[in-house]
Design a protein around this motif. Structure first.
Motif: not given
Length: 287
Positions: A185, A190-191, A194, A202, A206, A271
């Motif tokens: 992450l 990215m949080s 999320k 996205d 990822l 993030q």
């Protein structure tokens, strides 16, 4: 807890040492760790080992008689190779020894588990599907046929579920635990909170972060002695276990969220747009 890269390295090391060797006996000293009774562990004596492989975070030692000794090291388990006869008796007790596999020449390995919370699990089965954790494993994220489209389908099916939990769910994707989900992450920026359902850009980011992070960790662990794997893993983590340290990318202080049985770390700068995530345990302490 050993995750995909460390278990992969352990499997490779054991495979090189054990393939073609004959088992003398398996001794289980932590009886609760053995989750099966048929076939009995005595059935391993005289079996020739055909290979050791990884199934998610499970180790699978296979024999020419169709048996599988499956090991899940859980949070504090480990494998320790012995070049010769053991120095201790291996009698049941309160020590870390959980099981001992001896080859016909006396060499072999010990399965140990530190701490008081015992979660290590051993299974002796004829069919891998008889191990519940293996039977429900999701796809391997490093498999050649694990495509971006398959990954997108998984994310879409998880909907509003938080990414941190999705990456750690072994029935969704096999092999990723608390540490490498933090690392993936962070690389993807990215949080942890999320939602899994996301747009194509996205999901591609990822997917790339996941494959690259795990592939790099596997490459670093390859050939590293089992006794050094934990230190190798820790020294190369970017955010996991780095609470309070500066982020190696942007310099922001790494933060964490505490749960009852685990914590996770993240970089607000990379993030979460600079926002600190709510930590209910810490928030209560500061009130």
């Amino acid at each position: 807890m050993p995750e995909l890269p460390e278990v992969h390295a352990l499997a490779s090391d054991l495979d090189a040492r054990l393939r073609g060797r004959v088992i003398g006996r398996l001794q289980v000293t932590a009886f609760p760790a053995l989750k099966t009774y048929d076939p009995p562990i005595e059935a391993l004596s005289g079996e020739r080992i055909t290979g050791v492989s990884r199934q998610g975070k499970f180790l699978d030692l296979a024999t020419d008689g169709g048996l599988h000794l499956v090991m899940h090291l859980a949070r504090a388990g480990w494998i320790r190779w012995r070049a010769g006869q053991p120095k201790t008796s291996g009698r049941p007790g309160s020590g870390p020894l959980a099981a001992r596999l001896a080859l016909d020449d006396g060499s072999g390995f010990d399965v140990t588990e530190a701490g008081t919370k015992k979660s290590l699990a051993l299974y002796l089965v004829r069919d891998l599907g008889d191990v519940p954790g293996v039977a429900r494993l999701g796809p391997d994220p490093l498999a050649d046929d694990f495509s971006l489209e398959q990954f997108r389908g998984i994310l879409a099916a998880q909907g509003r579920a938080q990414l941190k939990g999705v990456l750690r769910d072994q029935s969704v994707i096999a092999g990723i635990g608390n540490a490498y989900s933090d690392e993936i992450l962070h690389v993807a920026r990215m949080s942890p909170y999320k939602p899994a359902a996301m747009d194509d850009a996205d999901s591609a980011a990822l997917y790339s972060a996941m494959r690259e992070t795990l592939s790099d960790a596997v490459a670093r662990a390859d050939g590293v002695a089992a006794s050094e794997l934990k230190a190798e893993k820790k020294s190369n983590l970017r955010v996991h276990g780095r609470f309070g340290e500066p982020c190696p990318v942007c310099g922001t202080r790494i933060e964490q969220v505490i749960f009852a049985d685990r914590t996770f770390q993240y970089c607000p700068g990379c993030q979460t747009g600079g926002r600190k995530l709510s930590d209910r345990v810490l928030d209560r302490l500061l009130k």
